[in-house]
Design an enzyme around this catalytic site. Sequence first.
Site: not given
Ligand code: G3P
Length: 219
Positions: A8, A10, A92, A140, A145, A180, A201-202
């Site tokens: 994602n 984002k 989300h 999630e 996150i 995470g 994402a990150s």
């Molecule tokens: O949509 C994926 C997300 O919300 C998780 O974000 O940065 O923890 O991988 P992250």
Amino acid sequence: MKPLIVINLKTYENGTGYKAKELALIAQEITDARNSNIIFAVQATDIYNISQSVKYPIYAQHIDAIPFGSHTGYILPESVKESGAAGTLLNHSERKITLENLEKSIKRAKDLGLIIIACADTPDEAEAIAAFSPDYIAVEPPELIGGDISISTSKPEVITETIKLVRKVNPDIKILVGAGIKTGKDVKKALELGAVGILLASGVTQAKDPKKVLEDLDI
Ligand code: G3P
């Protein structure tokens, strides 16, 4: 069976516009070399450009359950489909909608043949969403996150509980886990617990070497 890796983007800087396309092309190299199972969820404005540039599926990050007509600023499901999206994320944690609205959005997406990944913050929310039969539910925990502690290592019970509750309602719904996740080790644990893949994402958008991260995730 390869894990499904849903990235994602984002609204990260590296996930916007031409930088998003650069990331998407790196993922294409990896899928070509390793036959990986990757999906990118991109901003609505990037769907057309990126879906024209890669062979794997591109998803929208959100759609609105509105029909053609006077709905200024909304994201029309037909529009993302025509732009090249194969599916969409919905609900989300950063783009929550009511359950009623989610049900309508899932119906709109299904009518258009868009694949749906509905997100849930908790196992209980996942159970409620299961009644609407999305293709996937991604659980999630919001507090994890964007951080460095993954759901796989710190909250495995959220994964097992989600799978248990969703299976009771609709055993065909596949489970993704996110928050995470950064490494292949996190992916391995998620699969061992019964998920079919991950949503992250990150870990990719903020990585110094996204190619290396993607290769590690693709266990
Ligand atoms: O949509 C994926 C997300 O919300 C998780 O974000 O940065 O923890 O991988 P992250």
